[in-house]
Scaffold this motif. Structure first.
Motif, PDB file in Angstrom:
ATOM      1  N   LYS A  28       0.826  -1.206   0.000  1.00 28.22           N
ATOM      2  CA  LYS A  28       0.000   0.000   0.000  1.00 28.22           C
ATOM      3  C   LYS A  28       0.865   1.263   0.000  1.00 28.22           C
ATOM      4  O   LYS A  28       0.552   2.243  -0.692  1.00 28.22           O
ATOM      5  N   ASP A  29       1.965   1.239   0.758  1.00 32.37           N
ATOM      6  CA  ASP A  29       2.887   2.375   0.749  1.00 32.37           C
ATOM      7  C   ASP A  29       3.473   2.593  -0.643  1.00 32.37           C
ATOM      8  O   ASP A  29       3.574   3.731  -1.124  1.00 32.37           O
ATOM      9  N   ASN A  32       0.730   4.000  -2.978  1.00 37.78           N
ATOM     10  CA  ASN A  32       0.434   5.399  -2.649  1.00 37.78           C
ATOM     11  C   ASN A  32       1.545   6.326  -3.120  1.00 37.78           C
ATOM     12  O   ASN A  32       1.296   7.391  -3.684  1.00 37.78           O
ATOM     13  N   PHE A  33       2.803   5.921  -2.897  1.00 33.64           N
ATOM     14  CA  PHE A  33       3.930   6.759  -3.302  1.00 33.64           C
ATOM     15  C   PHE A  33       3.986   6.874  -4.824  1.00 33.64           C
ATOM     16  O   PHE A  33       4.235   7.952  -5.372  1.00 33.64           O
ATOM     17  N   PHE A  37      -0.294  11.562  -6.067  1.00 31.96           N
ATOM     18  CA  PHE A  37      -1.358  12.378  -5.471  1.00 31.96           C
ATOM     19  C   PHE A  37      -2.552  11.491  -5.150  1.00 31.96           C
ATOM     20  O   PHE A  37      -2.823  10.516  -5.864  1.00 31.96           O
ATOM     21  N   ASP A  38      -3.268  11.830  -4.082  1.00 38.22           N
ATOM     22  CA  ASP A  38      -4.486  11.101  -3.761  1.00 38.22           C
ATOM     23  C   ASP A  38      -5.676  11.731  -4.489  1.00 38.22           C
ATOM     24  O   ASP A  38      -5.516  12.676  -5.281  1.00 38.22           O
ATOM     25  N   SER A  43      -0.413  15.487  -2.089  1.00 38.26           N
ATOM     26  CA  SER A  43       0.752  14.673  -2.411  1.00 38.26           C
ATOM     27  C   SER A  43       0.844  13.467  -1.486  1.00 38.26           C
ATOM     28  O   SER A  43       0.664  13.573  -0.266  1.00 38.26           O
ATOM     29  N   THR A  44       1.124  12.306  -2.069  1.00 37.87           N
ATOM     30  CA  THR A  44       1.332  11.089  -1.279  1.00 37.87           C
ATOM     31  C   THR A  44       2.813  10.777  -1.104  1.00 37.87           C
ATOM     32  O   THR A  44       3.160   9.727  -0.558  1.00 37.87           O
ATOM     33  N   GLN A  45       3.679  11.680  -1.561  1.00 37.95           N
ATOM     34  CA  GLN A  45       5.118  11.454  -1.427  1.00 37.95           C
ATOM     35  C   GLN A  45       5.717  12.250  -0.265  1.00 37.95           C
ATOM     36  O   GLN A  45       6.925  12.211  -0.045  1.00 37.95           O
ATOM     37  N   THR A  47       4.905  13.126   3.999  1.00 40.04           N
ATOM     38  CA  THR A  47       4.076  12.794   5.150  1.00 40.04           C
ATOM     39  C   THR A  47       3.203  13.993   5.517  1.00 40.04           C
ATOM     40  O   THR A  47       3.497  15.137   5.136  1.00 40.04           O
ATOM     41  N   THR A  63       6.134  17.972  -5.707  1.00 42.46           N
ATOM     42  CA  THR A  63       5.966  16.549  -6.012  1.00 42.46           C
ATOM     43  C   THR A  63       6.159  16.385  -7.505  1.00 42.46           C
ATOM     44  O   THR A  63       5.312  16.803  -8.305  1.00 42.46           O
TER      45      THR A  63
END
Length: 318
Positions: A28-29, A32-33, A37-38, A43-45, A47, A63
């Motif tokens: 999942k990580d 997501n990375f 973007f979600d 940004s998913t890169q 925290t 990003t």
């Protein structure tokens, strides 16, 4: 017996979830990375803490997608290979003409069910997250049958598994294609309204409307006030069957000779034919399928095959 089977399903699913938990978190990580973007454009890169700090310091959090080109290269190579099933007549008892006919049947199944989509989806998840799945289904061919042939007619489809995190295979397996799986669970979380419409005759649907009050008596994570897990569960049964070799080089089951002896007083073998040696034990494996909500069985059938019809594709195994 049904209660024991459902409890076995729940426990085996829990063990598979527990065994693969760390791998699924890492997958999942990775996904997501890689997405960058979600769905809300965040940004998913970075925290959440980093993004908050950059916002407080009035610093842009850039990003830039430099990563997706590399898995895309691998996936494009896999698409060009066009994964498919091949029939190979390999021993001196095989018939090349029969192999050609079977190859044509399989090609028709792949084309009709758009199997390339299933293969590519599994490969994409394997590259991006480490594992993916495709599956084989049987469906009734006619929605409104008019005669016995149409009533019984079924066909085979090869379909994608859109979400690989819904599949829980046997953690004790060794084969990379899952051919030695003893069980597999595929989970679908259903909203209460849809469940009641589809399984209105089940005890859960016809009972109390307050599912929240029932959740404490259900397996953990299977029931909430608005949704329920509905799981497909494939499982195998094993039975040792003794076979014996006859002096005319044929092989029969010992149970057949025993039945003949009980019914007729003799084994039923032709004159001069005898049993050679003590025989051997063969492991006879049968596959079965149920659909369950964690407490009751909603549907069931025997599966006509040697292997559980869920095919894993793995990326790097550590």
């Amino acid at each position: 017996a049904d209660k024991i089977l459902v409890e076995e399903m729940v426990e085996n699913t829990r063990l598979s979830e527990q065994d693969s938990h760390a791998t699924r978190l890492l997958a999942k990580d990775d996904l997501n990375f890689l997405a960058a973007f979600d769905k809300n454009g965040v940004s998913t890169q970075w925290t959440a803490e980093d993004l908050a700090q950059y916002k407080e310091d009035n610093i842009p959090a850039l990003t830039i997608d430099h990563l997706s080109q590399f898995p895309n290269q691998v996936k494009n190579e896999l698409r060009q290979m066009r994964m498919s099933i091949d029939i190979l007549p390999v021993d001196n008892g095989a018939d090349p003409l029969t192999a050609d006919v079977l190859q044509g049947i399989i090609l028709a199944i792949e084309q009709a069910s758009h199997a390339s989509v299933a293969h590519e989806t599994a490969q994409e998840f394997a590259v991006n997250g480490g594992f993916g799945f495709s599956r084989v289904l049987t469906k009734y061919t006619y929605d409104n049958p008019q005669n016995e042939h149409e009533f019984n007619a079924q066909h085979i489809e090869i379909k994608r598994v859109r979400n690989p995190f819904t599949v829980f295979g046997d953690p004790a397996c060794d084969e990379p294609d899952g051919s030695d799986w003893e069980f597999c669970t595929i989970i679908d979380t259903m909203r209460d309204t849809f469940y009641r419409r589809q399984y209105g005759e089940s005890s859960l649907a016809s009972g109390t409307a307050d599912w929240g009050a029932l959740s404490t008596s259900w397996p953990a994570g299977w029931l909430t006030d608005k949704s329920v897990r509905v799981a497909e569960y494939f499982y195998s049964k094993h039975k040792n069957v003794k076979s014996v070799l006859l002096s005319d080089h044929s092989v029969v089951k010992q149970s057949l000779l025993d039945d003949n002896m009980k019914e007729y007083g003799f084994s039923g073998l032709p004159p001069g034919v005898t049993v050679v040696g003590n025989g051997r034990m063969n492991d006879t494996r049968t596959l079965h399928w149920i659909k369950s909500n964690g407490k009751e069985i909603l549907d069931r059938r025997d599966w006509p095959g040697k292997y559980i019809p869920v095919i894993p594709i793995y990326g790097v195994e550590s």
